[in-house]
Design a protein around this motif. Structure first.
Motif: not given
Length: 454
Positions: A230, A277, A289
């Motif tokens: 992550n 993702n 992100k």
């Protein structure tokens, strides 16, 4: 641009050898410079971006293109810290260390080659001289997860580290053996967990495609493991095999390297995988992100690029400290000595350990502005350029516009009276697209020092 489809046929067709741009000029050979040649470069009142090079590694990773000293001796570390202290003392005679610090970055080698106690010595040295940091200053470090502990993290947290980049490259065991870097997933996960537990909210993972024994199938497995970590950002680089420049690369069996076609398949799948993702591709080699400030910066056209890659912290003088470190100011680039003997000798003589660089002329500054704007944000505001330099852009770059026409005809670049805009496929070829503006590249007859874009 984010939602545009990538044309991989055009990507393959127009991918050519080009400099690995971080800053301009790149195709010019640095010339010998004496420390006195660059004294004026320290007199600016701009914020500072500080880069500290901690150059040691225990062993060579054969793919590495960095300037590294390989050793396992503790006395080398202690001696190096002593010379960092001496260099900072000399530097403080010329540089106003009260200037605001916008970035502080530790690169290597791997900084965690040093013990936690030794790292604390380094931090104490830095904060002795530099006390004024912007509230949102970026304080980052590159880390080899194989040599990282909670004790290292405790020291880093104490001194304000807020971004960490972990080197991974690939989790495939056969690839790891071929490049002399054995790094099981479990070790990397433990390192990431240590950082997360310490409250680090910005973690980057570095990957490389094009390494020995890689294939689409093997890299898929690496990506599946990486996503479990992550990360907030990822940097995915194309391996540049330049054994004529880096001796370690001569130990790689070239017959085991994936073909250009396989590399393109890997790259295409990687883009799809990360975007599926929740990541957004930023620039030609980064993913982030949507909430990351890298993504927000490119949306606003405020992304910058320097020797550390993409950054949101522009407008600063980059000052490199330590062996081989490169500095970038408004008017110059200059580099410290690349071998310990000469680095120490200069410092022992009370001199800055600078040995080469280039002083930019007005033409350099104009072209640097064009190249770096396009490299960072994939668009170029022509009217803003004309106001800044009082130059008619199309008259100045008449020949360059003709060279750029190939990319316009291919549908990769759009030119209007107000802007040059590069589409998403073109952004992955930006190193090639900006080449017409690089007058040094045009003078280079031997292009062997450059690498394929994709």
């Amino acid at each position: 641009m984010i939602n545009e489809k990538i044309d991989f046929e055009k990507l393959a067709k127009y991918s050519r050898h080009a400099p690995r741009y971080t800053s301009y000029p790149t195709a010019v050979e640095f010339k010998d410079l004496a420390p006195e040649d660059i004294i004026d470069e320290f007199k600016s009142d701009k914020p500072l971006s500080l880069y500290f090079h901690l150059p040691f590694c225990r062993s060579a990773c054969y793919f590495c293109g960095c300037n590294v000293v390989y050793t396992s001796k503790a006395d080398k570390r202690k001696r190096y810290i002593e010379y960092l202290a001496k260099e900072l003392k000399i530097l403080s005679k010329y540089l106003d260390t009260n200037r605001m610090v916008r970035q502080l970055h530790f690169g290597g080698g791997t900084p965690t080659f040093f013990t936690p106690e030794e790292l604390e010595e380094v931090y104490e040295l830095i904060y002795t001289y530099f006390k004024n940091f912007e509230n949102d200053a970026e304080i980052s470090v590159e880390i080899d997860p194989r040599f990282f502990s909670k004790a290292h993290m405790d020291v880093m947290k104490k001194y304000g580290i807020n971004r960490i980049s972990f080197g991974v490259q690939d989790f495939n065991e056969e690839t790891q053996k071929a490049v002399n870097r054995i790094q099981p997933f479990e070790i990397t996960k433990e390192a990431v967990d240590i950082a997360r537990d310490a409250g680090i909210k910005s973690i980057n993972i570095d990957l490389i495609y094009g390494l020995p024994y890689q294939s689409l199938d093997t890299f898929k497995k690496t990506l599946e493991k990486v996503i479990k970590l992550n990360p907030d950002r990822l940097a995915v680089f194309n391996y540049a095999h330049v054994p004529w420049l880096k001796k370690g690369m001569r130990k790689i069996d070239e017959t085991t390297l994936p073909s250009p076609e396989e590399n393109l398949k890997i790259f295409k799948y990687t883009i799809d995988f990360f975007e599926n993702n929740g990541y957004i591709m930023v620039g030609m080699d980064h993913f982030a992100k949507p909430e990351d400030e890298l993504f927000k910066a490119i949306e606003k056209g405020e992304l910058h690029r320097n020797f550390q890659g993409y950054t949101t912290k522009g407008g600063a003088d980059l000052i490199g400290i330590g062996l081989t470190s490169i500095s970038e100011t408004e008017n110059a680039y200059f580099q410290n000595y690349k071998d310990l003997k000469n680095y120490e000798k200069a410092i022992d003589e009370g001199k800055l350990p600078v040995f080469r660089g280039v002083i930019l002329n007005e033409e350099d500054k104009i072209r640097k502005y064009v190249i770096m704007e396009m490299m960072a944000n994939f668009s170029f505001d022509i009217k803003r350029f004309e106001e800044k330099f009082d130059i008619n852009f199309f008259e100045k770059f008449e020949n360059e516009m003709k060279e750029l026409q190939e990319f316009v005809d291919a549908g990769l670049v759009e030119i209007t009276p107000e802007k040059i805009k590069v589409n998403r496929t073109g952004s992955l070829l930006i190193r090639n697209i900006v080449l017409p503006f690089d007058e040094y590249f045009k003078k280079m007859k031997n292009q062997k020092v450059f690498s394929k874009s994709v």
